[in-house]
Scaffold this motif. Structure first.
Motif, PDB file in Angstrom:
ATOM      1  N   SER A 164       0.815  -1.219   0.000  1.00 14.19           N
ATOM      2  CA  SER A 164       0.000   0.000   0.000  1.00 14.19           C
ATOM      3  C   SER A 164       0.846   1.266   0.000  1.00 14.19           C
ATOM      4  O   SER A 164       0.402   2.313  -0.455  1.00 14.19           O
ATOM      5  CB  SER A 164      -0.933   0.007   1.209  1.00 14.19           C
ATOM      6  OG  SER A 164      -0.171  -0.088   2.394  1.00 14.19           O
ATOM      7  N   THR A 165       2.065   1.159   0.513  1.00 18.83           N
ATOM      8  CA  THR A 165       2.966   2.316   0.561  1.00 18.83           C
ATOM      9  C   THR A 165       4.338   1.847   0.088  1.00 18.83           C
ATOM     10  O   THR A 165       5.203   1.499   0.902  1.00 18.83           O
ATOM     11  CB  THR A 165       3.074   2.865   2.007  1.00 18.83           C
ATOM     12  OG1 THR A 165       1.759   2.963   2.556  1.00 18.83           O
ATOM     13  CG2 THR A 165       3.743   4.231   2.039  1.00 18.83           C
ATOM     14  N   PRO A 166       4.551   1.808  -1.229  1.00 20.20           N
ATOM     15  CA  PRO A 166       5.793   1.210  -1.748  1.00 20.20           C
ATOM     16  C   PRO A 166       7.077   1.870  -1.242  1.00 20.20           C
ATOM     17  O   PRO A 166       8.138   1.264  -1.325  1.00 20.20           O
ATOM     18  CB  PRO A 166       5.638   1.375  -3.260  1.00 20.20           C
ATOM     19  CG  PRO A 166       4.167   1.458  -3.488  1.00 20.20           C
ATOM     20  CD  PRO A 166       3.610   2.176  -2.298  1.00 20.20           C
ATOM     21  N   ALA A 167       6.966   3.065  -0.687  1.00 16.61           N
ATOM     22  CA  ALA A 167       8.166   3.713  -0.138  1.00 16.61           C
ATOM     23  C   ALA A 167       8.527   3.157   1.233  1.00 16.61           C
ATOM     24  O   ALA A 167       9.518   3.579   1.832  1.00 16.61           O
ATOM     25  CB  ALA A 167       7.938   5.221  -0.050  1.00 16.61           C
ATOM     26  N   ASN A 168       7.745   2.213   1.713  1.00 17.07           N
ATOM     27  CA  ASN A 168       8.022   1.609   3.026  1.00 17.07           C
ATOM     28  C   ASN A 168       8.431   0.144   2.890  1.00 17.07           C
ATOM     29  O   ASN A 168       7.958  -0.561   1.996  1.00 17.07           O
ATOM     30  CB  ASN A 168       6.782   1.657   3.924  1.00 17.07           C
ATOM     31  CG  ASN A 168       6.571   3.030   4.551  1.00 17.07           C
ATOM     32  OD1 ASN A 168       7.398   3.927   4.389  1.00 17.07           O
ATOM     33  ND2 ASN A 168       5.464   3.199   5.242  1.00 17.07           N
ATOM     34  N   THR A 169       9.280  -0.283   3.813  1.00 15.48           N
ATOM     35  CA  THR A 169       9.650  -1.697   3.905  1.00 15.48           C
ATOM     36  C   THR A 169       8.990  -2.284   5.147  1.00 15.48           C
ATOM     37  O   THR A 169       9.014  -1.664   6.220  1.00 15.48           O
ATOM     38  CB  THR A 169      11.179  -1.842   4.038  1.00 15.48           C
ATOM     39  OG1 THR A 169      11.790  -1.183   2.939  1.00 15.48           O
ATOM     40  CG2 THR A 169      11.582  -3.303   4.059  1.00 15.48           C
ATOM     41  N   GLY A 195       6.986   5.692   9.678  1.00 20.90           N
ATOM     42  CA  GLY A 195       6.568   4.302   9.793  1.00 20.90           C
ATOM     43  C   GLY A 195       5.802   4.033  11.079  1.00 20.90           C
ATOM     44  O   GLY A 195       5.429   4.961  11.811  1.00 20.90           O
ATOM     45  N   GLN A 196       5.580   2.786  11.349  1.00 20.48           N
ATOM     46  CA  GLN A 196       4.788   2.396  12.508  1.00 20.48           C
ATOM     47  C   GLN A 196       5.066   0.926  12.844  1.00 20.48           C
ATOM     48  O   GLN A 196       5.681   0.211  12.046  1.00 20.48           O
ATOM     49  CB  GLN A 196       3.305   2.591  12.219  1.00 20.48           C
ATOM     50  CG  GLN A 196       2.806   1.833  10.993  1.00 20.48           C
ATOM     51  CD  GLN A 196       1.381   2.221  10.591  1.00 20.48           C
ATOM     52  OE1 GLN A 196       0.562   2.523  11.446  1.00 20.48           O
ATOM     53  NE2 GLN A 196       1.102   2.211   9.292  1.00 20.48           N
ATOM     54  N   GLU A 227       6.783  -1.273   9.865  1.00 25.03           N
ATOM     55  CA  GLU A 227       7.153  -0.760   8.548  1.00 25.03           C
ATOM     56  C   GLU A 227       7.862   0.565   8.729  1.00 25.03           C
ATOM     57  O   GLU A 227       7.465   1.391   9.558  1.00 25.03           O
ATOM     58  CB  GLU A 227       5.965  -0.657   7.601  1.00 25.03           C
ATOM     59  CG  GLU A 227       4.955   0.408   7.874  1.00 25.03           C
ATOM     60  CD  GLU A 227       3.895   0.471   6.753  1.00 25.03           C
ATOM     61  OE1 GLU A 227       3.826  -0.456   5.930  1.00 25.03           O
ATOM     62  OE2 GLU A 227       3.138   1.456   6.726  1.00 25.03           O
ATOM     63  N   VAL A 228       8.942   0.719   7.989  1.00 26.13           N
ATOM     64  CA  VAL A 228       9.742   1.948   8.061  1.00 26.13           C
ATOM     65  C   VAL A 228      10.037   2.399   6.639  1.00 26.13           C
ATOM     66  O   VAL A 228      10.051   1.585   5.704  1.00 26.13           O
ATOM     67  CB  VAL A 228      11.067   1.727   8.834  1.00 26.13           C
ATOM     68  CG1 VAL A 228      10.806   1.396  10.287  1.00 26.13           C
ATOM     69  CG2 VAL A 228      11.910   0.638   8.190  1.00 26.13           C
ATOM     70  N   PRO A 229      10.278   3.687   6.457  1.00 21.40           N
ATOM     71  CA  PRO A 229      10.591   4.170   5.106  1.00 21.40           C
ATOM     72  C   PRO A 229      11.870   3.526   4.567  1.00 21.40           C
ATOM     73  O   PRO A 229      12.820   3.274   5.323  1.00 21.40           O
ATOM     74  CB  PRO A 229      10.788   5.667   5.305  1.00 21.40           C
ATOM     75  CG  PRO A 229      10.085   5.990   6.584  1.00 21.40           C
ATOM     76  CD  PRO A 229      10.214   4.769   7.432  1.00 21.40           C
ATOM     77  N   ASN A 235      12.586  -3.249  -4.585  1.00 18.43           N
ATOM     78  CA  ASN A 235      11.971  -4.199  -5.508  1.00 18.43           C
ATOM     79  C   ASN A 235      10.758  -4.855  -4.836  1.00 18.43           C
ATOM     80  O   ASN A 235      10.853  -5.353  -3.713  1.00 18.43           O
ATOM     81  CB  ASN A 235      13.030  -5.271  -5.846  1.00 18.43           C
ATOM     82  CG  ASN A 235      12.554  -6.256  -6.880  1.00 18.43           C
ATOM     83  OD1 ASN A 235      11.352  -6.512  -7.012  1.00 18.43           O
ATOM     84  ND2 ASN A 235      13.491  -6.828  -7.606  1.00 18.43           N
ATOM     85  N   ALA A 236       9.634  -4.872  -5.547  1.00 19.54           N
ATOM     86  CA  ALA A 236       8.401  -5.434  -4.968  1.00 19.54           C
ATOM     87  C   ALA A 236       8.360  -6.957  -5.058  1.00 19.54           C
ATOM     88  O   ALA A 236       7.439  -7.579  -4.535  1.00 19.54           O
ATOM     89  CB  ALA A 236       7.183  -4.847  -5.663  1.00 19.54           C
ATOM     90  N   GLY A 237       9.333  -7.541  -5.736  1.00 21.84           N
ATOM     91  CA  GLY A 237       9.348  -8.996  -5.915  1.00 21.84           C
ATOM     92  C   GLY A 237       9.467  -9.727  -4.586  1.00 21.84           C
ATOM     93  O   GLY A 237       9.841  -9.142  -3.567  1.00 21.84           O
ATOM     94  N   GLY A 238       9.179 -11.028  -4.623  1.00 28.44           N
ATOM     95  CA  GLY A 238       9.189 -11.798  -3.382  1.00 28.44           C
ATOM     96  C   GLY A 238      10.288 -12.833  -3.354  1.00 28.44           C
ATOM     97  O   GLY A 238      11.243 -12.777  -4.144  1.00 28.44           O
ATOM     98  N   PHE A 239      10.152 -13.773  -2.429  1.00 27.96           N
ATOM     99  CA  PHE A 239      11.144 -14.799  -2.139  1.00 27.96           C
ATOM    100  C   PHE A 239      11.737 -15.394  -3.427  1.00 27.96           C
ATOM    101  O   PHE A 239      11.001 -15.747  -4.326  1.00 27.96           O
ATOM    102  CB  PHE A 239      10.453 -15.896  -1.322  1.00 27.96           C
ATOM    103  CG  PHE A 239      11.383 -16.836  -0.633  1.00 27.96           C
ATOM    104  CD1 PHE A 239      12.153 -16.417   0.424  1.00 27.96           C
ATOM    105  CD2 PHE A 239      11.476 -18.153  -1.052  1.00 27.96           C
ATOM    106  CE1 PHE A 239      12.987 -17.312   1.080  1.00 27.96           C
ATOM    107  CE2 PHE A 239      12.319 -19.046  -0.403  1.00 27.96           C
ATOM    108  CZ  PHE A 239      13.075 -18.624   0.660  1.00 27.96           C
TER     109      PHE A 239
END
Lengths: 425, 329
Positions: free
Chosen positions: B56-61, B142-143, B186-188, B279-283
């Motif tokens: 929802s917030t791609p700038a966050n990890t 983040g939170q 989640e943090v920026p 990168n939004a990719g996964g495992f």
């Protein structure tokens, strides 16, 4: 195959996502954690086991949930159900170690100590450092009076889980049975502290506190004992061991009415023969003969039920029959039977007392020597040993033992012991 | 006098089930109950670790650590006190910690809600306090949220433990309907700037390190039973040297040849979850909640001989926004 939507399909998944999001609004609004407890766990696990006939893991968990329920209620039927669940799991997967360990525990809780030892031994043959199996092996060996085997299990447990409350508590029991009360109290206190520091669940923390109280009680420290039982009840207000400990403190102070108040509550929640026999004693002391008899009848009915009850409560029945029940010969039979399975120092002490009441003083003395061979700190042993010695004309030794009881705490002396002490002085 | 003996007998008999009452009934899965010492307190037992770009917030990890398998069924629903739950971040690829996000918990109130404190090091240093079951804002962005959630892991554990007996007809998600404790943070992405290629693992400490985990099932599968505690107490930077040979032997026992086993061991050790947070990719790039890590690892470890466990997704849908995990059952 790795699609996040997978077999469920996009539309169903979207519905689920929406439902979850809507649900989240409520569940994530700062609500407390969902309720947990053995009853809810048992219902969930039974449902899951029915859904998947392959599922030996859920059946193992179900066994654990039944065992937990048994621990909290004292209801032996829970351990029977636990045994069934563990055996079901093992039928599906014979080498599932946690089910074998659980089975060992369920057997021990039904006082089938030798079977428990065998089951735990099977686990330890595969993994000599399995903490659960070592704990059961230790407990079962202690109850069976197989002390060298218990020592081995304890050493391995302390190595496998150094500083763990469960290991420290078992070390405390070992010290107590061997008469090292300072060490026993120190270990029990360390176990309670470690359990609190680790933030273990309330039932476990209360148990460790109650154990620290029990040791203080037996050392004659009523104030210290009460403080620990109170601390246990502050953690778990209905903990059976803590309530039972508080009953002992009140009775030691002559507060039979206060003891009755607690025992009636415990009996309402978890009516075990031990609790009911104690309640009967207290009611009798208060002059409530009719109520005492009712409690006694309930205790006898429970303790003599067919199945695991009769075996588990054999010792309690022998204790009852030998004095209040007025049938020392039957008590002797039960005590002998009990000792075959449960040959610990307490078993020898009960047998010695039954022999004494049956007029077999030489055998009684020999049996009492066995009970006291490890130097166990147990005022009831000393009083009974004194009365047996007295019956054999050994007045000096009897006086020494009775003085030892009195020095520990005058409340440990029963009427017979008190009278004997007065006459011997 | 009889009551003394009775009481003693009752307390001693109680010992027999005390340890068994503790949870961890052999759920060796991703990292559930992987070592004897850990099984004594399941709340210090790390189940799974996830790191992914926020959908929802791609700038966050997003970082997720789950502990206490089957929370509320047989395990507690509160975090252990005097225990640090930490996300550890390696920023330069040497598998050594460069930043730590450390969570500690206080005594639960009557409703089971616990105070929680986050302390950071190696990034903008801060101390943030809040409570479990609530979203807690991090001043630098983040939170985080800690509490009970649906267990996001999905796997036919029964089929796996029965000797890889998977089938479309029988396989079911063992973790369906079960909850877990989780820390979701989640943090920026900017928190780690200029670095975007991170290595992440989670660990629990009291202060002695009790458990650690990066990728799923590394300790469970690649480490011999007798050495699992040693692995949990070790450091990722030492993994290849200390556990490499053992991992290669196990990979060969699984049917891989020597070169493949060596290559796999080099890929999977050290036990660090590597991720490009841009990168939004996964495992194997981090791990998203929806990633079917079991299928990926089964394929990888069996050389494609066992392609799937036939469980492809979680029993309930994940949330599209923070905290992403589904609510508890």
């Amino acid at each position: 195959m790795n699609s996040p939507l997978g077999r469920r399909g996009p539309s169903a998944s979207a519905v689920c996502a929406l439902a979850a999001a809507l649900g989240a609004g409520a569940a994530f609004a700062g609500d407390p954690p969902p309720p947990s407890g053995p009853e809810a766990a048992i219902r969930l696990l039974e449902k899951r086991a029915a859904e998947d006939p392959r599922d030996f893991l859920t059946r193992t968990l179900l066994g654990g949930a039944h065992a937990r329920r048994g621990r909290e209620t004292g209801d032996l039927a829970c351990y029977v159900r636990a045994e069934e669940a563990f055996r079901d799991a093992l039928r599906l997967k014979a080498d599932h170690v946690p089910a074998s360990t659980g089975l060992a525990g369920a057997l021990a809780s039904q006082h089938r100590f030798r079977e428990a030892l065998e089951a735990a031994g099977g686990v330890l043959a595969k993994d000599a450092a399995d903490g659960g199996a070592l704990a059961v092996a230790y407990d079962a060996a202690m109850e069976a009076g197989l002390y060298p085997r218990a020592a081995e299990a304890l050493a391995a447990l302390e190595k496998a889980a150094p500083g763990a409350p469960a290991a420290l508590a078992r070390s405390a029991l070992w010290a107590e049975v061997h008469g090292a009360m300072e060490k026993a109290v120190e270990r029990a206190d360390a176990a309670a502290k470690a359990s609190a520091e680790a933030g273990e669940d309330p039932e476990a923390r209360a148990w460790y506190e109650a154990r620290a109280g029990d040791l203080r009680f037996h050392r004659g420290d009523l104030e210290g004992a009460k403080a620990r039982f109170d601390a246990a009840l502050a953690i778990h207000p209905t903990h059976p061991a803590a309530l039972h400990g508080l009953v002992a403190v009140r009775r030691a102070r002559g507060d039979e009415a206060g003891a009755r108040e607690i025992l009636e509550k415990v009996a309402a929640a978890a009516p075990t023969p031990g609790v009911l026999f104690d309640l009967s004693e207290v009611l009798a002391a208060l002059g409530k003969a009719e109520e005492a008899e009712k409690a006694q009848d309930r205790a006898v009915a429970l303790a003599t039920r067919e199945g695991p009850w009769r075996r588990t409560y054999r010792r309690e029945m022998a204790e009852f029959l030998v004095d209040r029940g007025g049938d020392p010969e039957r008590a002797l039979l039960l005590a002998r039977e009990d000792l075959e399975e449960r040959g610990d120092v307490h078993g020898h002490a009960v047998l010695a007392w039954c022999l004494h009441r049956c007029g077999k003083q030489d055998e009684a003395a020999a049996e009492m020597d066995r009970a006291m061979a490890l130097g166990t700190h147990e005022p009831s042993f000393w009083e009974r040993a004194a009365l047996i010695r007295l019956a054999r004309g050994e007045k000096e030794k009897a006086l020494e033992l009775l003085e030892r009881v009195r020095a520990t705490g005058a409340w440990f002396l029963g009427d017979e012991g008190r009278r004997a002490l007065e006459s011997l002085r | 006098m009889g009551s003394t003996l009775l009481r003693r007998a009752a307390i001693t008999a109680g010992l027999a089930v005390l340890v068994l009452g503790a949870p961890g009934v052999g759920l060796r899965a991703a990292d559930h109950g992987d070592a004897p010492a850990i099984r004594l307190d399941s709340r210090k037992d790390i189940n799974d670790v996830y790191v992914f770009q926020s959908p929802s917030t791609p700038a966050n990890t997003v970082f997720v650590m789950t502990v206490s398998p089957l929370a509320g069924t047989l395990s507690p629903v509160d975090f252990a006190r005097k225990t640090r739950y930490e996300f550890v971040v390696d920023r330069d690829g040497d598998a050594v910690e460069d930043a730590v996000f450390s969570f500690t918990f206080g005594k639960p109130d009557a409703l089971g809600v616990q105070p929680v404190t986050l302390k950071t090091s190696g990034v903008a240093k801060q101390k943030v306090t809040g409570k479990t079951t609530m979203n807690v804002a991090i001043p630098s962005g983040g939170q985080f949220r800690c509490g009970v959630f649906d267990d996001p892991f999905f796997f036919d554990l029964v089929g796996f433990r029965a000797g890889l007996q998977f089938s479309a007809a029988n396989s079911v998600d063992f973790f369906r309907g079960f909850n877990t404790l989780a820390i979701v943070m989640e943090v920026p992405i900017a928190t780690f700037a200029p670095d975007v290629n991170l290595g992440v693992w989670a660990r629990t400490k009291t202060p002695k390190q009790l458990d650690r985990m990066g990728r799923p099932a590394i300790n469970t599968v690649l480490v011999p039973s007798a050495r699992k505690d040693e692995f949990n107490r070790g450091q990722p930077a030492d993994d290849r040297v200390v556990f490499g040979d053992a991992a290669i032997a196990i990979l060969m026992a699984l049917g891989n040849d020597m070169p493949t086993s060596v290559a796999l061991a080099d890929t999977l050790l050290p036990d660090v979850l590597t991720v490009d947070i841009s990168n939004a990719g996964g495992f194997l790039n981090g791990r998203r909640l929806t990633d079917d890590v079991i299928d990926i690892e089964l394929n990888l470890l069996s050389g494609g001989a066992i392609p799937t466990d036939f469980v492809d997704n979680n029993d309930v849908a994940f949330l599209p926004t923070f905290p992403y995990l589904a609510p508890p059952h």
